[in-house]
Write a protein that holds these residues in place. Structure first.
Motif, PDB file in Angstrom:
ATOM      1  N   PRO A 427       0.806  -1.226   0.000  1.00  0.00           N
ATOM      2  CA  PRO A 427       0.000   0.000   0.000  1.00  0.00           C
ATOM      3  C   PRO A 427       0.839   1.276   0.000  1.00  0.00           C
ATOM      4  CG  PRO A 427      -0.394  -1.300   2.014  1.00  0.00           C
ATOM      5  CD  PRO A 427       0.560  -2.082   1.174  1.00  0.00           C
ATOM      6  N   SER A 428       2.011   1.262   0.651  1.00  0.00           N
ATOM      7  CA  SER A 428       2.840   2.479   0.661  1.00  0.00           C
ATOM      8  C   SER A 428       3.342   2.778  -0.747  1.00  0.00           C
ATOM      9  CB  SER A 428       4.070   2.309   1.554  1.00  0.00           C
ATOM     10  OG  SER A 428       3.688   1.840   2.780  1.00  0.00           O
ATOM     11  N   LEU A 430       1.919   1.810  -3.510  1.00  0.00           N
ATOM     12  CA  LEU A 430       0.767   2.202  -4.333  1.00  0.00           C
ATOM     13  C   LEU A 430       0.488   3.701  -4.161  1.00  0.00           C
ATOM     14  CD1 LEU A 430      -1.203   0.573  -6.106  1.00  0.00           C
ATOM     15  CD2 LEU A 430      -2.802   0.672  -4.215  1.00  0.00           C
ATOM     16  N   TRP A 431       0.513   4.142  -2.903  1.00  0.00           N
ATOM     17  CA  TRP A 431       0.236   5.543  -2.601  1.00  0.00           C
ATOM     18  C   TRP A 431       1.320   6.436  -3.192  1.00  0.00           C
ATOM     19  CZ3 TRP A 431      -4.118   7.476  -1.758  1.00  0.00           C
ATOM     20  CH2 TRP A 431      -4.266   8.753  -1.218  1.00  0.00           C
ATOM     21  N   SER A 432       2.565   5.996  -3.068  1.00  0.00           N
ATOM     22  CA  SER A 432       3.679   6.772  -3.616  1.00  0.00           C
ATOM     23  C   SER A 432       3.538   6.904  -5.145  1.00  0.00           C
ATOM     24  CB  SER A 432       4.992   6.082  -3.226  1.00  0.00           C
ATOM     25  OG  SER A 432       6.010   6.455  -4.088  1.00  0.00           O
ATOM     26  N   ALA A 434       0.765   6.731  -6.833  1.00  0.00           N
ATOM     27  CA  ALA A 434      -0.396   7.592  -7.121  1.00  0.00           C
ATOM     28  C   ALA A 434      -0.004   9.061  -7.054  1.00  0.00           C
ATOM     29  CB  ALA A 434      -1.521   7.293  -6.130  1.00  0.00           C
ATOM     30  N   GLU A 435       0.923   9.384  -6.137  1.00  0.00           N
ATOM     31  CA  GLU A 435       1.331  10.789  -5.990  1.00  0.00           C
ATOM     32  C   GLU A 435       2.381  11.200  -7.015  1.00  0.00           C
ATOM     33  OE1 GLU A 435       0.314  11.329  -1.274  1.00  0.00           O
ATOM     34  OE2 GLU A 435       2.396  11.055  -1.854  1.00  0.00           O
ATOM     35  N   CYS A 444      -5.293   1.091 -10.068  1.00  0.00           N
ATOM     36  CA  CYS A 444      -4.449   0.423  -9.078  1.00  0.00           C
ATOM     37  C   CYS A 444      -4.952  -1.005  -8.913  1.00  0.00           C
ATOM     38  CB  CYS A 444      -4.520   1.146  -7.745  1.00  0.00           C
ATOM     39  SG  CYS A 444      -4.069   2.886  -7.843  1.00  0.00           S
TER      40      CYS A 444
END
Ligand code: NAD
Length: 486
Positions: A427-428, A430-432, A434-435, A444
């Motif tokens: 998840p980290s 994935l979030w990175s 996305a940003e 995703c």
């Protein structure tokens, strides 16, 4: 009135719709619409002129005041009725759409139902409150915002999803109280007329929506020069979009642009590889690879490259290729025309010349001129078109990467930024991603992001504005400010 049932294979003349009249204007030339799977002419389209675009804009101007005055609820009821008609006719319209584009029947029927979804979603959205009362600083003043429709809208669309792209422009435009002149691609103008026939059958007043066919640049220029036209909403290539934007600047016409894509599809070593390969097959081969959000460059973390490559080789060798309206249900159909085949073939030949090779055996491909081999190429040089341009066909290059920073830099190394895809279980990460990825839409661990209630659109040269969701309605609304002294 056009008769869908007799359209496919009949060579029937397809009219324009101007001021509430379905007409084949006197003097209009004819343009054949060809089924790319068979080469058969399935209809003749009335190919008009700039004057027809001006006539349609006149009709839209005449109808504008009354339509804007309809209560939003009444406009919404009409759109909902049109959506029901599209759903009722979905099988029939889907076959027409498959015939003119070469897309799979299941996808074409799905596109028809998806178009109905846009009509329903914006029917509901139009009833949401607009405007606000602002908190005053001076007790003797009041400040309000109110909204109004932008006015007459030119809605210009491509051939790849001709029905749903026109629906996601026309539905919010009509819901917001705008009137419309639509121009579809000359390569696939048939099913989109069924959208307008459904809207007509639902009781739209004459002139509120109009459809013209004819020379693209002349008709677009005529619309952008018409004094009543206040907005252009366009989906297509970045080069045409930028040309339209330059023309729109002459009269300061509002632009909403959905343009080209160059989607990275990134598979990390920690991903569920079954889901990643399955997702890639959808994101690449849906609509025969001719999707603006389709996977365009595949990045695979080096430690799982061999595993992913062998799975992709097996999956592509099993693909069936053929006529969507023939026997069976092929996974991949023909491309839209011979020019598209030549463009894809040139990219493949250049990649092979740079040292790339196909993953897996070639599936059996029919001999017609609009068919091409679908699949993935490994080992193409970074300088080839496969690595640097929008392929817009059923082919993609697979490129290994070693670090997160490297893949972000390579994914972002393009002027386009429509969609992207990331497969990872972390998840980290994935979030990175996305940003850091410069895209307007990110899938995703999922290959099909399009839904009517989410805003679709690109960053960088992939466009301006959003379609779908509340943002899609806002494009067609002007906010006006009232300052009141008490
Ligand atoms: P295109 O730009 O060639 O054509 C799109 C429309 O513009 C067609 O109706 C065409 O008749 C018209 N047109 C062509 N030349 C014109 C001109 N000089 N002036 C005015 N209009 C003109 O694009 P296409 O080949 O139909 O579609 C493929 C492109 O569209 C790809 O780049 C794809 O990524 C993009 N696309 C984007 C989205 C999105 O949502 N962002 C969706 C679908 C397609």
């Amino acid at each position: 009135m056009i008769d869908t049932a007799s359209l496919v294979g009949s060579g029937q003349v397809v009219p324009m719709w101007i001021g509430g009249q379905w007409l084949h204007p006197h003097g209009a030339t004819m343009l054949p619409v060809v089924n790319p799977a068979t080469g058969e002419t399935i209809a003749q389209v009335s190919y008009g002129s700039a004057q027809h675009a001006r006539d349609a804009a006149d009709a839209a101007r005449t109808a504008a005041e009354e339509w804007a005055a309809w209560p939003a609820r009444r406009r919404g009821d009409l759109l909902r009725q049109a959506a029901d008609l599209l759903d009722e006719r979905a099988e029939e319209i889907g076959r027409l759409l498959a015939a003119e584009t070469g897309k799979r029947v299941v996808e074409a029927v799905g596109e028809t139902r998806f178009s109905a979804e846009y009509l329903r979603w914006f029917a509901d959205a139009s009833r949401q409150p607009h405007g606000a009362v602002l908190t005053p600083e001076d007790p003797k003043r009041r400040h309000l915002t109110v909204t109004s429709p932008v006015g007459v809208v030119a809605s210009l669309t491509p051939w790849n999803f001709p029905l749903s792209i026109q629906a996601r422009k026309v539905a919010p435009a009509l819901a917001a109280g705008c009137t419309v002149v639509a121009r579809a691609s000359e390569k696939a103008p048939l099913a989109v007329l069924e959208l307008f026939r459904a809207i007509d059958d639902a009781g739209l007043p004459p002139g509120v929506a109009n459809v013209v066919n004819g020379p693209a640049a002349e008709q677009s220029d005529a619309l952008l020069a018409h004094p009543a036209v206040r907005m252009v909403t366009f989906t297509g290539s970045t080069s045409v979009g930028s040309r339209l934007m330059a023309t729109a600047a002459n009269r300061v016409v509002r632009c909403a642009l959905e343009l080209g894509g160059d989607a990275p599809f990134i598979i990390f070593a920690d991903a569920d590889l079954d889901a990643a390969v399955e997702g890639l097959m959808v994101a690449k081969f849906r609509n025969n690879g001719q999707s603006c959000i389709g996977a365009n460059r595949v990045f695979v973390e080096r430690s799982v490259l061999d595993e992913v490559a062998s799975r992709l080789a097996a999956a592509t060798s099993r693909l069936s290729v053929g006529d969507p309206l023939g026997p069976g249900d092929p996974d991949v159909g023909p491309l839209i025309d011979v020019e598209r085949v030549h463009a894809v073939t040139a990219l493949v030949d250049e990649a092979l010349g740079s040292g790339a090779s196909w993953l897996g055996d070639a599936p059996e491909v029919p001999s017609g001129p609009c068919y091409t081999r679908p699949g993935f190429l490994l080992g193409a040089a970074e300088t080839t078109g496969l690595a640097t341009t929008e392929v817009f066909g059923p082919v993609a290059g697979v490129f290994p990467f070693d670090t997160d920073d490297e893949v972000v830099a390579r994914a972002n190394d393009t002027e386009l930024g429509l969609a992207g895809y990331v497969y990872t279980r972390d998840p980290s990460r994935l979030w990175s991603m996305a940003e850091r990825l410069e895209v307007g839409i990110l899938g995703c661990n999922h290959p099909l992001p399009s839904v009517a209630f989410a805003p679709m659109g690109g960053v960088k040269q992939s466009g301006l504005g959003r379609e779908g969701a509340h943002q899609g309605l806002e494009e067609f609304v002007e906010t006006r400010y009232l300052s009141i002294g008490l």
